[in-house]
Design an enzyme around this catalytic site. Structure first.
Site, PDB file in Angstrom:
ATOM      1  N   CYS A 131       0.814  -1.229   0.000  1.00 50.34           N
ATOM      2  CA  CYS A 131       0.000   0.000   0.000  1.00 50.34           C
ATOM      3  C   CYS A 131       0.850   1.282   0.000  1.00 50.34           C
ATOM      4  O   CYS A 131       0.549   2.237  -0.710  1.00 50.34           O
ATOM      5  CB  CYS A 131      -0.961  -0.003   1.189  1.00 50.34           C
ATOM      6  SG  CYS A 131      -0.269  -0.691   2.692  1.00 50.34           S
ATOM      7  N   HIS A 243      -3.061   6.274   4.626  1.00 51.09           N
ATOM      8  CA  HIS A 243      -1.617   6.389   4.879  1.00 51.09           C
ATOM      9  C   HIS A 243      -1.141   7.767   4.390  1.00 51.09           C
ATOM     10  O   HIS A 243      -1.576   8.232   3.324  1.00 51.09           O
ATOM     11  CB  HIS A 243      -0.834   5.341   4.087  1.00 51.09           C
ATOM     12  CG  HIS A 243      -0.983   3.933   4.583  1.00 51.09           C
ATOM     13  ND1 HIS A 243      -1.710   3.571   5.690  1.00 51.09           N
ATOM     14  CD2 HIS A 243      -0.431   2.783   4.094  1.00 51.09           C
ATOM     15  CE1 HIS A 243      -1.616   2.250   5.864  1.00 51.09           C
ATOM     16  NE2 HIS A 243      -0.858   1.755   4.913  1.00 51.09           N
TER      17      HIS A 243
END
Ligand code: NAP
Length: 339
Positions: A131, A243
């Protein structure tokens, strides 16, 4: 005629997001088959707002006649079942770390290296990157075209959903425990995650880096350019979804702030929000549930020749996992599996 699509790990964070994304993007599926462990057999998962599907056992499932599998059951489980599905003629888009560096498996971010998908035929497996890598390379790609990137130094601020659904429960339970004065017991994380940050994601390696930090470097080189040096520090923060990354870039040749901003504004998958004022940047809380990679805080780094810094935020379950996998599947059916 649509496709038969299996979703492996359908009860997990990524699997549920995959089901939602397939539905939202109207993927041409005739049948969706949710698979998970024996523990979840018969459990119901949603496919869009109206359809409820019953989970089947991955271990007993025969992939013959299935066109595509989107897989996220963890690296060990994928190591066993993705090749089995591939051998049965199903193309597996694998979200785990297991196949990413296999030279016979393409590692793909559709905005960056869609041409690599052609290499899927060797093993019938395509790997979805980590990710943190995905959102970074989406932002780096248009900049690399401007001035050739030599080196990247990145610090990440990674949400707990990146560690699975139990990790999200741990943040919730620890936060609650602090308010009611209960004892805190770290389980999935090595230290208390509520009201704290932890500079440790995945295992330590011999050189002192963590495996997550190594993945960001190795995967960026495989996807974007084998000559780019990446030095990462990966940190878990008490955020549920999304994130963030502080990215410092050193180019071979000068790249102005304006050139960088213009290129990023035109880049597929990127949204630039960069006003030097209160609220003029994006945070994980705003990126959660969205598809884009948001870039903010673009500025020159005057401490090195040809340096630029930026702030990059994305939903790790969407572009960092499910959306990227579904975008790969879309290219696959458009260019390779057309019925
Ligand atoms: N979360 C992210 O941001 C992210 C991003 C990219 C890649 N990934 C990768 O995707 C994978 C899953 O992540 P996640 O966040 O979705 O984890 P998760 O929420 O913990 O879900 C794990 C899923 O795997 C299934 N599973 C576990 N053991 C199994 C077995 N023996 N057989 C079949 N299914 C099994 C679970 O099914 P049960 O409910 O039956 O146990 C569940 O559906 C990991 O490899 C992770 O590294 C995650």
């Amino acid at each position: 005629m649509g496709y038969r699509v299996a979703v492996i790990g359908a009860t997990g964070n990524v699997g549920r997001e995959m089901l939602q994304t397939l539905h939202d993007r109207k993927f041409p599926a005739d049948q969706i088959i949710p698979l998970a462990s024996e523990r979840s057999v018969g459990r119901e998962v949603s496919y869009g707002d109206d359809e409820i599907l019953k989970v089947q056992d991955l271990a007993k499932f025969d992939f013959k006649g299935v066109d595509i599998a989107l897989s996220s059951p963890g690296a060990k489980v994928s190591a066993q079942h993705s090749p089995r599905a591939g051998a049965a003629g199903c193309v597996v888009i694998d979200n785990t770390s297991h196949f990413r560096m296999d030279p016979d498996v393409p590692l793909v971010v559709p905005e960056v290296n869609p041409q690599a998908i052609a290499g899927y035929k060797k093993r019938n497996i395509i790997a979805n990157p980590n990710c943190s890598t995905i959102q970074m390379v989406v932002a780096l790609k248009p900049l690399h075209a401007l001035g050739t990137i030599k080196r990247v130094v990145v610090s990440t601020y990674q949400s707990v959903s990146g560690a699975g659904k139990e990790a999200m429960d741990e943040l919730f339970n620890q936060t609650r425990a602090i308010y009611v004065n209960d004892a805190i017991k770290p389980e999935r994380f090595t230290k208390q995650i509520a009201f704290n940050v932890i500079p440790h994601i995945d295992v330590f390696m011999d050189d002192g880096a963590t495996k997550e930090e190594w993945k960001m470097a190795a995967e960026t080189r495989k996807i974007l350019d084998p000559n780019i040096a990446v030095h990462a520090t990966c940190v878990r923060v008490p955020v549920f979804v999304g994130h963030a990354e502080a990215v410092n870039i050193e180019f071979e040749t000068p790249v102005s702030e304006k050139q960088a901003r213009d290129a990023l504004q035109k880049a597929p998958g990127v949204v630039v929000v960069d006003h030097r004022a209160n609220e003029g940047y994006v945070t994980p809380q705003e990126a959660a549930g969205e598809d884009a990679v948001y870039v903010s805080r673009i500025r020159k780094d005057p401490t090195i020749a040809n340096g630029l810094s930026l702030w990059c935020v994305s939903d790790n379950l969407r572009k960092g996992a499910a959306l990227n996998a579904v975008q790969i599947a879309e290219v696959l059916v458009r260019d390779y599996l057309r019925q």
